[in-house]
Write a protein that holds these residues in place. Structure first.
Motif, PDB file in Angstrom:
ATOM      1  N   ALA A  41       0.817  -1.123  -0.003  1.00  0.00           N
ATOM      2  CA  ALA A  41      -0.096  -0.105  -0.199  1.00  0.00           C
ATOM      3  C   ALA A  41       0.942   1.028   0.139  1.00  0.00           C
ATOM      4  N   LEU A  42       0.513   2.189  -0.760  1.00  0.00           N
ATOM      5  CA  LEU A  42       1.358   3.636  -0.961  1.00  0.00           C
ATOM      6  C   LEU A  42       0.444   4.590  -0.041  1.00  0.00           C
ATOM      7  N   GLU A  43       1.205   5.261   0.784  1.00  0.00           N
ATOM      8  CA  GLU A  43       0.881   6.219   1.767  1.00  0.00           C
ATOM      9  C   GLU A  43       0.732   7.526   0.843  1.00  0.00           C
ATOM     10  N   PRO A  44      -0.170   8.186   1.196  1.00  0.00           N
ATOM     11  CA  PRO A  44       0.097   9.844   0.586  1.00  0.00           C
ATOM     12  C   PRO A  44       1.393  10.484   0.763  1.00  0.00           C
ATOM     13  N   SER A  45       2.019  10.082   1.916  1.00  0.00           N
ATOM     14  CA  SER A  45       3.326  10.811   2.174  1.00  0.00           C
ATOM     15  C   SER A  45       4.582  10.363   1.220  1.00  0.00           C
ATOM     16  N   GLY A  46       4.126   9.133   0.636  1.00  0.00           N
ATOM     17  CA  GLY A  46       5.249   8.609  -0.351  1.00  0.00           C
ATOM     18  C   GLY A  46       5.751   7.312   0.141  1.00  0.00           C
ATOM     19  N   SER A  47       5.585   6.877   1.696  1.00  0.00           N
ATOM     20  CA  SER A  47       5.931   5.876   2.174  1.00  0.00           C
ATOM     21  C   SER A  47       5.118   4.818   1.669  1.00  0.00           C
ATOM     22  N   VAL A  62       3.951  -6.008   9.097  1.00  0.00           N
ATOM     23  CA  VAL A  62       3.853  -4.705   8.409  1.00  0.00           C
ATOM     24  C   VAL A  62       4.940  -3.923   8.417  1.00  0.00           C
ATOM     25  N   LEU A  63       5.738  -3.554   7.289  1.00  0.00           N
ATOM     26  CA  LEU A  63       6.855  -2.739   7.378  1.00  0.00           C
ATOM     27  C   LEU A  63       6.512  -1.406   6.481  1.00  0.00           C
ATOM     28  N   ARG A  64       7.085  -0.076   7.098  1.00  0.00           N
ATOM     29  CA  ARG A  64       7.032   0.961   6.525  1.00  0.00           C
ATOM     30  C   ARG A  64       8.322   1.459   5.695  1.00  0.00           C
ATOM     31  N   VAL A  65       8.352   1.500   4.319  1.00  0.00           N
ATOM     32  CA  VAL A  65       9.588   1.752   3.983  1.00  0.00           C
ATOM     33  C   VAL A  65       9.462   3.505   3.449  1.00  0.00           C
ATOM     34  N   PRO A 106      -2.182   6.495  12.622  1.00  0.00           N
ATOM     35  CA  PRO A 106      -1.119   7.386  12.182  1.00  0.00           C
ATOM     36  C   PRO A 106       0.131   7.389  12.756  1.00  0.00           C
ATOM     37  N   ASP A 107      -0.130   7.713  14.227  1.00  0.00           N
ATOM     38  CA  ASP A 107       1.144   7.816  15.238  1.00  0.00           C
ATOM     39  C   ASP A 107       1.807   6.482  15.216  1.00  0.00           C
TER      40      ASP A 107
END
Length: 180
Positions: free
Chosen positions: A8-14, A25-28, A125-126
């Motif tokens: 999944a692509l977050e609005p922030s680009g992550s 679940v990893l955030r890149v 989100p936090d």
């Protein structure tokens, strides 16, 4: 992780990645740094759903019928050869029968379905997370939040759809599909 099963692509680009073995679940970050947002006791993160409020719904399931997975091993080539590559295309035809059949015992050795257990998590989100729903008899395959804020969960192996309401907390079986 053995596999990345969903993105999944977050609005922030992550980029968010749901993995198998372990179910995380990893955030890149766009700069390339990665960290674990959620580390579950389950083997797979099957689905990631971004929510309008910035939270993420993550669906986790057990990997095999006995609840454990064995890591896959792949040979690593030590030399490079100039052999030609061969490509093979296969097609599969499936015939679905709606006849009722007696269920097979899990000790037959033919049981290749995933374990029927899992959970649905919400990652705020936090980065704080909470478990919204879990079952040891139904494996969740997908989940969404409806317009009222209730969670809808699609499960297997018996094709059930649940609605989870938080005030007061309760789970309602909405229906069953004739397929798995």
């Amino acid at each position: 992780a053995t596999h990345v099963l969903c993105l999944a692509l977050e609005p922030s680009g992550s980029l968010l990645a749901g993995t198998e073995s372990p179910g995380q679940v990893l955030r890149v970050e766009p700069e390339g740094g990665a960290f674990v947002l959620l580390d579950t006791r389950y083997d797979e993160i099957r689905t990631l759903r971004l929510q309008p409020d910035g939270s993420v719904i993550a669906v986790a399931v057990a990997g095999q019928a006995n609840g454990t997975t064995s890591p896959a091993t792949f040979p690593i080539p030590t030399t490079v050869s100039s052999a030609p590559s061969i490509s093979v295309t296969t097609s599969v035809t499936a015939v679905v029968s709606t006849e009722s059949r007696p269920s097979q015992s899990s000790g037959t050795g033919n049981n290749t379905s995933a374990a029927a257990e899992g959970a649905v998590y919400r990652i705020a989100p936090d980065g704080l997370w909470d478990q919204l729903w879990s079952s040891d008899t139904d494996a969740p395959y997908d989940a969404i939040m409806d317009a009222t804020g209730a969670l809808l969960v699609g499960t297997g192996p018996k094709g059930k759809i649940y609605r989870v309401i938080n005030d007061p907390p309760r789970t309602i079986l909405l229906g069953r599909a004739p397929a798995r």
